[in-house]
Scaffold this motif. Structure first.
Motif, PDB file in Angstrom:
ATOM      1  N   THR A 126       0.851  -1.177   0.000  1.00 23.73           N
ATOM      2  CA  THR A 126       0.000   0.000   0.000  1.00 23.73           C
ATOM      3  C   THR A 126       0.890   1.230   0.000  1.00 23.73           C
ATOM      4  OG1 THR A 126      -1.651  -1.192   1.304  1.00 23.73           O
ATOM      5  CG2 THR A 126      -1.835   1.218   1.242  1.00 23.73           C
ATOM      6  N   ARG A 127       0.677   2.102  -0.966  1.00 21.99           N
ATOM      7  CA  ARG A 127       1.464   3.333  -1.028  1.00 21.99           C
ATOM      8  C   ARG A 127       0.987   4.274   0.077  1.00 21.99           C
ATOM      9  NH1 ARG A 127       5.027   5.407  -4.473  1.00 21.99           N
ATOM     10  NH2 ARG A 127       4.603   3.886  -6.099  1.00 21.99           N
ATOM     11  N   VAL A 128       1.929   4.886   0.802  1.00 24.10           N
ATOM     12  CA  VAL A 128       1.593   5.790   1.901  1.00 24.10           C
ATOM     13  C   VAL A 128       2.293   7.131   1.727  1.00 24.10           C
ATOM     14  CG1 VAL A 128       1.125   3.955   3.572  1.00 24.10           C
ATOM     15  CG2 VAL A 128       3.431   4.870   3.368  1.00 24.10           C
ATOM     16  N   VAL A 129       1.666   8.149   2.272  1.00 23.86           N
ATOM     17  CA  VAL A 129       2.209   9.504   2.262  1.00 23.86           C
ATOM     18  C   VAL A 129       3.136   9.649   3.463  1.00 23.86           C
ATOM     19  CG1 VAL A 129       1.566  11.930   2.515  1.00 23.86           C
ATOM     20  CG2 VAL A 129       0.167  10.410   1.130  1.00 23.86           C
ATOM     21  N   GLY A 130       4.221  10.380   3.291  1.00 24.03           N
ATOM     22  CA  GLY A 130       5.116  10.644   4.403  1.00 24.03           C
ATOM     23  C   GLY A 130       4.556  11.735   5.303  1.00 24.03           C
ATOM     24  N   THR A 131       4.891  11.663   6.580  1.00 23.65           N
ATOM     25  CA  THR A 131       4.470  12.695   7.524  1.00 23.65           C
ATOM     26  C   THR A 131       5.622  13.052   8.458  1.00 23.65           C
ATOM     27  OG1 THR A 131       3.617  11.102   9.141  1.00 23.65           O
ATOM     28  CG2 THR A 131       2.051  11.956   7.530  1.00 23.65           C
ATOM     29  N   ILE A 132       5.580  14.276   8.931  1.00 24.56           N
ATOM     30  CA  ILE A 132       6.452  14.720  10.019  1.00 24.56           C
ATOM     31  C   ILE A 132       5.516  15.389  11.019  1.00 24.56           C
ATOM     32  CG2 ILE A 132       8.454  16.078  10.714  1.00 24.56           C
ATOM     33  CD1 ILE A 132       9.336  16.090   7.760  1.00 24.56           C
ATOM     34  N   THR A 133       5.451  14.840  12.221  1.00 19.93           N
ATOM     35  CA  THR A 133       4.508  15.339  13.221  1.00 19.93           C
ATOM     36  C   THR A 133       5.236  15.750  14.497  1.00 19.93           C
ATOM     37  OG1 THR A 133       4.109  13.109  14.074  1.00 19.93           O
ATOM     38  CG2 THR A 133       2.650  13.879  12.318  1.00 19.93           C
ATOM     39  N   ASP A 134       4.484  16.369  15.397  1.00 18.55           N
ATOM     40  CA  ASP A 134       5.006  16.796  16.707  1.00 18.55           C
ATOM     41  C   ASP A 134       6.130  17.818  16.569  1.00 18.55           C
ATOM     42  OD1 ASP A 134       3.184  15.038  17.888  1.00 18.55           O
ATOM     43  OD2 ASP A 134       4.625  13.399  17.885  1.00 18.55           O
ATOM     44  N   ILE A 135       5.910  18.799  15.690  1.00 19.04           N
ATOM     45  CA  ILE A 135       6.862  19.897  15.487  1.00 19.04           C
ATOM     46  C   ILE A 135       6.301  21.139  16.169  1.00 19.04           C
ATOM     47  CG2 ILE A 135       8.072  21.326  13.795  1.00 19.04           C
ATOM     48  CD1 ILE A 135       7.288  19.132  11.703  1.00 19.04           C
ATOM     49  N   ASN A 136       7.099  21.799  16.966  1.00 19.89           N
ATOM     50  CA  ASN A 136       6.718  23.085  17.567  1.00 19.89           C
ATOM     51  C   ASN A 136       7.674  24.146  17.052  1.00 19.89           C
ATOM     52  OD1 ASN A 136       4.488  22.658  19.628  1.00 19.89           O
ATOM     53  ND2 ASN A 136       5.913  20.988  20.088  1.00 19.89           N
ATOM     54  N   ILE A 137       7.143  25.021  16.187  1.00 23.01           N
ATOM     55  CA  ILE A 137       7.974  26.097  15.645  1.00 23.01           C
ATOM     56  C   ILE A 137       7.856  27.322  16.542  1.00 23.01           C
ATOM     57  CG2 ILE A 137       7.916  25.297  13.254  1.00 23.01           C
ATOM     58  CD1 ILE A 137       5.686  27.357  12.730  1.00 23.01           C
ATOM     59  N   VAL A 138       8.940  28.049  16.671  1.00 25.97           N
ATOM     60  CA  VAL A 138       8.938  29.293  17.437  1.00 25.97           C
ATOM     61  C   VAL A 138       8.392  30.388  16.529  1.00 25.97           C
ATOM     62  CG1 VAL A 138      10.353  30.958  18.689  1.00 25.97           C
ATOM     63  CG2 VAL A 138      10.899  28.499  18.806  1.00 25.97           C
ATOM     64  N   THR A 139       7.369  31.103  17.004  1.00 29.88           N
ATOM     65  CA  THR A 139       6.724  32.121  16.180  1.00 29.88           C
ATOM     66  C   THR A 139       7.063  33.520  16.696  1.00 29.88           C
ATOM     67  OG1 THR A 139       4.694  32.007  17.507  1.00 29.88           O
ATOM     68  CG2 THR A 139       4.823  30.609  15.539  1.00 29.88           C
ATOM     69  N   ASP A 140       6.984  34.474  15.789  1.00 37.70           N
ATOM     70  CA  ASP A 140       7.294  35.870  16.095  1.00 37.70           C
ATOM     71  C   ASP A 140       6.171  36.740  15.538  1.00 37.70           C
ATOM     72  OD1 ASP A 140       8.281  38.472  16.217  1.00 37.70           O
ATOM     73  OD2 ASP A 140      10.292  37.920  15.532  1.00 37.70           O
ATOM     74  N   ASP A 141       5.415  37.368  16.437  1.00 37.45           N
ATOM     75  CA  ASP A 141       4.295  38.207  16.012  1.00 37.45           C
ATOM     76  C   ASP A 141       4.743  39.345  15.106  1.00 37.45           C
ATOM     77  OD1 ASP A 141       2.594  36.618  17.504  1.00 37.45           O
ATOM     78  OD2 ASP A 141       2.583  37.963  19.230  1.00 37.45           O
TER      79      ASP A 141
END
Length: 125
Positions: free
Chosen positions: A50-65
Motif C-alpha cells: 500500500t502506497r503511503v504519504v510521508g508525515t512529520i509530526t510533533d513539530i513546535n515552531i517558534v513564532t514571532d508576532d
C-alpha cells in the motif's frame, strides 16, 4: 547513521525559516510503501503493498508576532498545493520535500510556539 537524536534545529516552510523548540520529539513516517503479508486460501501467502504519504509530526515552531508568522502559516496551510519544506535535524541531517500543513495548528501563547504537522513527499538528503 545519525550522530544524535532529538529535535529539529530549524524548518523552512515556503521560504520562511522557523527555529524549532529544543524539547520536541518529532516523528518521521517515511513515504513509500507499507507491506502486509496476507494468507491465500491454499495456505500460501502474498505481499500486499500500500502506497503511503510521508508525515512529520510533533513539530513546535517558534513564532514571532512582529514577522507575522501566524498569518504566514495560515496562508501556507490554506494553499491548495504543496509547499516546499526543508528541515535540519540537530545532528545536521537535511530533509527536503513538498508537503502541506495538516491537522490543527495550535498556538501556545506563553511559549510563543505553534504545533504543526506536515504530510507529503519528503526525503533525507
Amino acid at each position: 547513521m545519525s550522530k544524535a537524536g532529538g529535535a529539529l534545529e530549524s524548518i523552512v516552510i515556503n521560504g520562511r525559516r522557523f527555529t524549532c523548540d529544543s524539547e520536541d520529539e518529532p516523528k518521521f513516517k517515511m513515504p513509500g510503501f507499507e507491506n502486509e503479508v496476507v494468507a491465500n486460501s491454499d495456505g500460501t501467502s502474498r505481499v500486499k503493498k500500500t502506497r503511503v504519504v510521508g508525515t512529520i509530526t510533533d513539530i513546535n515552531i517558534v513564532t514571532d508576532d512582529s514577522r507575522g508568522d501566524q498569518p504566514f502559516i495560515e496562508e501556507a496551510s490554506a494553499n491548495l498545493d504543496f509547499v516546499p519544506i526543508s528541515a535540519t535535524k540537530i545532528d545536521g541531517t537535511l530533509i527536503s520535500g513538498n508537503m502541506q500543513i495538516t491537522d490543527e495548528k495550535v498556538l501556545d501563547g506563553k511559549a510563543n510556539t505553534m504545533a504543526i504537522s506536515l504530510a507529503g513527499d519528503w526525503r533525507y538528503l
